[in-house]
Design an enzyme around this catalytic site. Structure first.
Site, PDB file in Angstrom:
ATOM      1  CE  LYS A  56      61.344  45.795  75.503  1.00 53.12           C
ATOM      2  NZ  LYS A  56      62.389  44.936  75.159  1.00 53.12           N
ATOM      3  CE1 TYR A  87      42.570  66.292  54.400  1.00 54.05           C
ATOM      4  CE2 TYR A  87      42.942  64.504  55.978  1.00 54.05           C
ATOM      5  CZ  TYR A  87      42.650  65.876  55.709  1.00 54.05           C
ATOM      6  OH  TYR A  87      42.369  66.622  56.923  1.00 54.05           O
ATOM      7  NE  ARG A 100      65.979  39.376  78.429  1.00 55.23           N
ATOM      8  CZ  ARG A 100      67.300  38.501  77.988  1.00 55.23           C
ATOM      9  NH1 ARG A 100      67.944  37.848  78.864  1.00 55.23           N
ATOM     10  NH2 ARG A 100      67.539  38.692  76.674  1.00 55.23           N
ATOM     11  CB  CYS A 121      41.924  61.399  58.413  1.00 57.14           C
ATOM     12  SG  CYS A 121      40.874  61.289  57.114  1.00 57.14           S
ATOM     13  CG  MET A 122      45.668  63.367  63.604  1.00 58.98           C
ATOM     14  SD  MET A 122      45.936  65.075  64.109  1.00 58.98           S
ATOM     15  CE  MET A 122      47.235  65.605  62.913  1.00 58.98           C
ATOM     16  CG  ASP A 123      41.709  63.874  64.544  1.00 57.44           C
ATOM     17  OD1 ASP A 123      42.566  63.531  65.512  1.00 57.44           O
ATOM     18  OD2 ASP A 123      41.761  64.966  64.047  1.00 57.44           O
ATOM     19  CG  HIS A 157      68.117  40.435  73.203  1.00 57.66           C
ATOM     20  ND1 HIS A 157      66.967  39.939  73.793  1.00 57.66           N
ATOM     21  CD2 HIS A 157      67.593  41.335  72.234  1.00 57.66           C
ATOM     22  CE1 HIS A 157      66.021  40.254  73.330  1.00 57.66           C
ATOM     23  NE2 HIS A 157      66.485  40.950  72.171  1.00 57.66           N
TER      24      HIS A 157
HETATM   25  C1  LIG Z   1      62.059  43.765  75.086  1.00 58.83           C
HETATM   26  C2  LIG Z   1      63.091  42.550  75.419  1.00 58.83           C
HETATM   27  C3  LIG Z   1      62.913  41.390  75.571  1.00 58.83           C
HETATM   28  C4  LIG Z   1      61.538  40.742  75.302  1.00 58.83           C
HETATM   29  O1  LIG Z   1      61.185  40.369  73.888  1.00 58.83           O
HETATM   30  P1  LIG Z   1      59.862  39.687  73.424  1.00 58.83           P
HETATM   31  O2  LIG Z   1      60.335  39.499  72.041  1.00 58.83           O
HETATM   32  O3  LIG Z   1      58.858  40.673  73.653  1.00 58.83           O
HETATM   33  O4  LIG Z   1      59.793  38.459  74.244  1.00 58.83           O
HETATM   34  C5  LIG Z   1      63.742  40.435  75.895  1.00 58.83           C
HETATM   35  N1  LIG Z   1      65.018  40.631  76.458  1.00 58.83           N
HETATM   36  C6  LIG Z   1      65.509  42.113  76.056  1.00 58.83           C
HETATM   37  C7  LIG Z   1      66.849  42.372  76.463  1.00 58.83           C
HETATM   38  C8  LIG Z   1      64.513  42.983  75.889  1.00 58.83           C
HETATM   39  O5  LIG Z   1      64.999  44.142  75.409  1.00 58.83           O
END
Ligand SMILES: *Cc1c(COP(=O)(O)O)cnc(C)c1O
Length: 406
Positions: free
Chosen positions: A51, A277, A233, A324-326, A177
Site C-alpha cells: 500500500k 528563511y 502481514r 526550504c522547499m528544494d 489488526h
Molecule cells: C499496513 C498494514 C500492516 C503492516 O503493518 P507494519 O506495521 O508495517 O508491519 C498489516 N496489516 C494491516 C491491516 C495493515 O493495514
C-alpha cells in the site's frame, strides 16, 4: 521547430543532472523475506503490504521482486492500488486490506482482487451481487478485536456466522489488526490476541474456521509468535526498519531505502550573517556553507530549524537554519576540498545510525513509515539488484515488468 535533444526523446538523463536520488536495495528485500521466513512456521504464508506505493519504495518494483522471492500475498489499502498492479500484470493474490464497499464490486471481480469485508450489510450485498451476476469471489472477513477502526466486533458471533453462511461468498480468510503491538507492555495487545484466538476457537469447534487466519503486523510478528497463525502481514520489517522505538530488532533486517543528494552551491558567510528563511541561524564566526538539493518538496521534513545532519565525506554536517522547499544549507566548515556536485548522504543508516530512517524519524517526532511514504516522486530512483547498482529501466528488464501502453 527545434528538434528535441536525443536525451529528452529517450527520457533518460546523464548522472550529472540528478540533484538527488533514492536507492532501493532489492537484495535487502530478499534478505528480509528470507529472515522473516526463518522465524515463522514453514506453512505460515507471508503477505507483503504494498500500500501507499510500497511505503514509498515503489510498488511495481517491490511487487515483482516479492513474487520472485516467494511472497504469497500482496496487500493494498484500496481498490485503485490493486487495479494498478493488475494492469501491470501482477498475478499474485492481492488482498485489499481496507474495507470494500458496494460500488467496488464490479471492479473487484473484473480485476480478480480479494476484498476485505468489514460489516454484515456489505457482506449480504456482495453475496446478492455475486448471485445476480453468477460470479464467485474470495473474501477475507475483518474482525475488530480492539483497534476500533474497521471490522465486525469480535463478540458479534451472530454476524460472523451469518457472513460465513452466505452461499456465494468464499470466505478464504479472517483477520484482525493490532493497535499496540509495538508496545509489548501495553496489556491491550494480549487482550486483542485473546479475543481473536477465542473467536477462532469458537469457529473451529463449529467446523467453520476459514483456511487463512491472520493478525500479525511487523511488531507482533517479531515479538509474539502466538500471533503468526496461517499468515503474517509484515510491512515495515520487510522494508528493513525497526517498528519499535525502544527495542532493538531481534533479527537482522536490512533497510531498503537510502536517500542521497548533491552539493549545488558553496559559500562562505561572515560572523553575524543570518542563514536561510527567517534567519534562524546566525554565523558566530566565518563558516563554509554547502547548499544541498533536498527540501520539504522532496519529502524531507521541515520540522524545526537547525535540527539534524547529513553526511558528506563520511562526516556529520549539521543542518543550518530552515529547510526550504528544494534546498537545505549545511555547515561544511570542517571538510577539506569540498566540491560542488559532491554526494551527500541524507538518509543512510549504514553510513551512521544518526541518519538511519528510524533515527531521523525520531528526531522529528514521527515514525519511519511516515518518512518513507513522503519521499517525492521527483527523486530519481536507482536499485541495487544482485549487488549491482542499476536503473529502473534495467530493473524492469530483470523483473520483466511490462510497459503500460496507455
Ligand atoms: C499496513 C498494514 C500492516 C503492516 O503493518 P507494519 O506495521 O508495517 O508491519 C498489516 N496489516 C494491516 C491491516 C495493515 O493495514
Amino acid at each position: 521547430m527545434n528538434k528535441m535533444p536525443k536525451q529528452i526523446q529517450k527520457k533518460t538523463f546523464p548522472d550529472i543532472t540528478r540533484p538527488h536520488w533514492i536507492e532501493i536495495n532489492i537484495d535487502a528485500l530478499k534478505h528480509n523475506i528470507t529472515t522473516i521466513r526463518s522465524i515463522i512456521p514453514s506453512n505460515t504464508k507471508i503477505l507483503l503490504p504494498v500500500k501507499a506505493d510500497s511505503y514509498g519504495h515503489g510498488s511495481l518494483a517491490i511487487a515483482y521482486a516479492a513474487k520472485n522471492f516467494g511472497v504469497d500475498f500482496l496487500g493494498v489499502a484500496h481498490l485503485n492500488e490493486g487495479i494498478l498492479l493488475r494492469q501491470y500484470g501482477v498475478t499474485l493474490d492481492i488482498l485489499i486490506l481496507g474495507p470494500s464497499i458496494v460500488q467496488d464490486f464490479p471492479w473487484i471481480i473484473e480485476y480478480g482482487l480479494t476484498p476485505t469485508i468489514a460489516d454484515i450489510h456489505t457482506a449480504i450485498a456482495l453475496d446478492e451481487y455475486l448471485k445476480k451476476t453468477n460470479k464467485t469471489s474470495k473474501i477475507h472477513l475483518k474482525i475488530d478485536s480492539g483497534m476500533h477502526r474497521y471490522g465486525i466486533k469480535h463478540d458479534d458471533i451472530h454476524s460472523i456466522l451469518k457472513v460465513l453462511s452466505l452461499k456465494n461468498l468464499n470466505v478464504e480468510g479472517i483477520f484482525t489488526h493490532f493497535a499496540t503491538a509495538d508496545e509489548p507492555k501495553n496489556p491491550n495487545h494480549q487482550k486483542q490476541i485473546t479475543r481473536f484466538q477465542s473467536l477462532l476457537n469458537t469457529l473451529e469447534s463449529l467446523n467453520k474456521r476459514p483456511p487463512i487466519c491472520h493478525a500479525a503486523n511487523s511488531a507482533s510478528l517479531l515479538l509474539e509468535p502466538s500471533t503468526h497463525f496461517d499468515m503474517v502481514r509484515p510491512g515495515l520489517a520487510l522494508y528493513g526498519y525497526n517498528p519499535f522505538e525502544n527495542i532493538s530488532l531481534p533479527v537482522d533486517l536490512k533497510p531498503l531505502m537510502s536517500i542521497k543528494s548533491t552539493i549545488r552551491a558553496l559559500h562562505t558567510v561572515q560572523a553575524g550573517e543570518g542563514i536561510s528563511y527567517g534567519h534562524h541561524y546566525t554565523a558566530q564566526a566565518p563558516m563554509q556553507i554547502a547548499t544541498i538539493a533536498m527540501g520539504y518538496g522532496d519529502g524531507y521534513l521541515r520540522g524545526e530549524p537547525n535540527q539534524g545532519q547529513v553526511y558528506i565525506q563520511g562526516k556529520a554536517c549539521p543542518i543550518i537554519g530552515r529547510v526550504c522547499m528544494d534546498a537545505t544549507m549545511v555547515d561544511v566548515s570542517q571538510l577539506k576540498n569540498v566540491q560542488i556536485g559532491e554526494k551527500v548522504e541524507v538518509i543512510n543508516g549504514s553510513v551512521n545510525k544518526k541518519i538511519s530512517m528510524e533515527n531521523v524519524a525520531k528526531e522529528h517526532h514521527t515514525i519511519p513509515y511516515e518518512l518513507t511514504c513522503r519521499v517525492a516522486r521527483r527523486l530519481y530512483r536507482q536499485y541495487i539488484w544482485k549487488q549491482k547498482t542499476i536503473s529502473w529501466e534495467e530493473l524492469k528488464e530483470e523483473l520483466e515488468i511490462p510497459n503500460l501502453n496507455h
